[in-house]
Design a protein around this motif. Sequence first.
Motif, PDB file in Angstrom:
ATOM      1  N   ARG A 263     -10.099  68.789  95.299  1.00  0.00           N
ATOM      2  CA  ARG A 263      -9.230  69.795  95.912  1.00  0.00           C
ATOM      3  C   ARG A 263      -7.769  69.388  95.737  1.00  0.00           C
ATOM      4  O   ARG A 263      -7.405  68.237  95.956  1.00  0.00           O
ATOM      5  CB  ARG A 263      -9.569  69.939  97.404  1.00  0.00           C
ATOM      6  CG  ARG A 263     -10.921  70.555  97.680  1.00  0.00           C
ATOM      7  CD  ARG A 263     -11.247  70.571  99.158  1.00  0.00           C
ATOM      8  NE  ARG A 263     -11.397  69.219  99.683  1.00  0.00           N
ATOM      9  CZ  ARG A 263     -11.624  68.949 100.973  1.00  0.00           C
ATOM     10  NH1 ARG A 263     -11.725  69.932 101.851  1.00  0.00           N
ATOM     11  NH2 ARG A 263     -11.758  67.698 101.379  1.00  0.00           N
ATOM     12  N   ILE A 316     -13.831  71.953  95.668  1.00  0.00           N
ATOM     13  CA  ILE A 316     -12.694  72.559  94.965  1.00  0.00           C
ATOM     14  C   ILE A 316     -11.967  73.523  95.897  1.00  0.00           C
ATOM     15  O   ILE A 316     -12.508  73.976  96.908  1.00  0.00           O
ATOM     16  CB  ILE A 316     -13.141  73.327  93.697  1.00  0.00           C
ATOM     17  CG1 ILE A 316     -14.072  74.483  94.062  1.00  0.00           C
ATOM     18  CG2 ILE A 316     -13.774  72.396  92.688  1.00  0.00           C
ATOM     19  CD1 ILE A 316     -14.385  75.430  92.914  1.00  0.00           C
ATOM     20  N   SER A 320      -7.212  73.309  92.638  1.00  0.00           N
ATOM     21  CA  SER A 320      -7.976  72.580  91.616  1.00  0.00           C
ATOM     22  C   SER A 320      -7.782  73.290  90.286  1.00  0.00           C
ATOM     23  O   SER A 320      -8.150  74.456  90.145  1.00  0.00           O
ATOM     24  CB  SER A 320      -9.463  72.544  91.967  1.00  0.00           C
ATOM     25  OG  SER A 320      -9.671  72.034  93.275  1.00  0.00           O
ATOM     26  N   SER A 324      -9.869  69.435  86.579  1.00  0.00           N
ATOM     27  CA  SER A 324     -10.685  69.532  87.792  1.00  0.00           C
ATOM     28  C   SER A 324     -11.721  70.633  87.657  1.00  0.00           C
ATOM     29  O   SER A 324     -12.869  70.492  88.112  1.00  0.00           O
ATOM     30  CB  SER A 324      -9.797  69.830  89.007  1.00  0.00           C
ATOM     31  OG  SER A 324      -8.914  68.781  89.254  1.00  0.00           O
ATOM     32  N   GLU A 325     -11.308  71.726  87.028  1.00  0.00           N
ATOM     33  CA  GLU A 325     -12.222  72.847  86.832  1.00  0.00           C
ATOM     34  C   GLU A 325     -13.292  72.504  85.803  1.00  0.00           C
ATOM     35  O   GLU A 325     -14.450  72.936  85.925  1.00  0.00           O
ATOM     36  CB  GLU A 325     -11.424  74.079  86.416  1.00  0.00           C
ATOM     37  CG  GLU A 325     -10.483  74.552  87.521  1.00  0.00           C
ATOM     38  CD  GLU A 325      -9.556  75.660  87.076  1.00  0.00           C
ATOM     39  OE1 GLU A 325      -9.683  76.785  87.596  1.00  0.00           O
ATOM     40  OE2 GLU A 325      -8.681  75.396  86.217  1.00  0.00           O
ATOM     41  N   SER A 344     -11.190  78.181  92.296  1.00  0.00           N
ATOM     42  CA  SER A 344     -10.137  77.307  91.761  1.00  0.00           C
ATOM     43  C   SER A 344      -9.035  78.096  91.056  1.00  0.00           C
ATOM     44  O   SER A 344      -9.081  79.328  90.973  1.00  0.00           O
ATOM     45  CB  SER A 344     -10.747  76.276  90.807  1.00  0.00           C
ATOM     46  OG  SER A 344     -11.361  76.931  89.709  1.00  0.00           O
ATOM     47  N   GLY A 381     -10.883  81.268  87.358  1.00  0.00           N
ATOM     48  CA  GLY A 381     -11.233  80.121  88.172  1.00  0.00           C
ATOM     49  C   GLY A 381     -12.731  79.874  88.227  1.00  0.00           C
ATOM     50  O   GLY A 381     -13.542  80.683  87.778  1.00  0.00           O
TER      51      GLY A 381
END
Length: 493
Positions: A263, A316, A320, A324-325, A344, A381
């Motif tokens: 996050r 997340i 993010s 990160s994704e 995200s 996202g």
Amino acid sequence: MNIKKRYIALIAFIAIVIGAAGTFTFGLLFFNNTNTGSGLASNDRDLLLELADQQEVLEENMGDMTKVINALTIIKENYVEEVDDNQLIEGAIQGMLQSLDDPYSVYMDKETMEQFNDQIESSFEGIGAEVSMVDGNVTIIAPIKDSPAEKAGLKPNDQILTVDGESVEGLDLYQAVNQIRGEKGSKVTLEIRRPGVEDIITIDITRDSIPLQTVYVEEKEVNDQLIGIIELTSFSENTASEFASELKKLEEKGMDGLVIDVRGNPGGLLPSVEEILKLFVTKDMPYLQIEDPSGKKSRYFSDLETAKDYPVVTLINEGSASASEILAVSLKEAMDYEVIGTTSFGKGTVQQTVSMGDGSTIKITRFKWLSPEGNWIHEEGVKPTIEQDMPDYYYANPVQVKDDPFAFNDSDPNIENIQLMLEGLEYNPGRHDGYFDESTKKAVEAFQEDNELEVTGEVDQSTAEVLQTKLVEKVRSGANDLQLEKAIEVLTK
């Protein structure tokens, strides 16, 4: 037409094109000079093919360049004041990149690049927030953990309008960032537009050294089960090795479940997240796909034989982004692990930098990254498998006291934020609809007394600032973290 000036303009334009290929030329010379075998090495052949492609593109487009050359000539011959050749060339490059309508493809001239490198090499000082250009607005992707930006209450999707009273409109991303950065101890005032908030928010931030740590570890014992929590704040050069080391320690302790918390993680280096995914995704499913400009897709696999013998959950939120994704969607699709939180940011592209040979640089979007199943999450996202919001007070906005303090019988959207803050700090205001009633007044008085403020029952700027500070402290402490609580609940079922 002045033939000499036309010739100069032509040479100037060709220099732009050749400059873009300058790094390939350097690479060719480097490999040829160090190649000890006969013939061409594979790297040499690749570079020759790359150069041939560049030459073909140049030849194909020379006919289309007449319009550009004419424009340069018209400006130089007819503009009312003398024009600098370099200014025109720099403007042409900026214009070409801006026409792509891609916030991640940018040009940094020599001066901007020198400032950027100096700031990176000399110190990591500033407000500590990842920013991007979104729809022409300088936008916060995420504040860095324990940074001045996080402590001041900046949030993902905040749009920066002014820096110390100076508008950032018309600036490119790196120009805006240079204004926001500064030495430790110096102060900066940002005016923020926050989605869903009517008024412009003013936030004062004292710049500081930015934390370089990217891996944070916590352990929780729940129902006789050991739950490991690894928080990744970005993906830097050392993140993967530190993650692997901490993961091994948790596994040696007999960990029963793992939470990977990304996050507010704005991303970082692609190889870093790849090394982490190779620890979890088995070899029968790609952990990532990359699509090149021609549409060709390459799938990437690990060598991992068997999956972990414990469950994994990824956390997340809207902060993010990027790497990160990749982590979240890969674990979701390839390993069917739960992803908990909110949708995200949505960045599904990969950039490369190309030196122009004179100290300036183009950073250009080169690839799309796709999920294991081939999905592109750009501007959409990663959607969690389990939606979970945080408590309402996590989303409270800073209170702006313009003239008179907020007092009994007032009604204002700012009062709704005051009531959310009071409720989050366990001072019961009785309501949070923006009306300042007797219960709200009593809650304000109790807060003022506990924090050694003048007990007036009204909220002036001083009380508003202390409210904000106390609430940020509580949020940063992790109290009432409903998303983490949900993750632990899932792991311990």
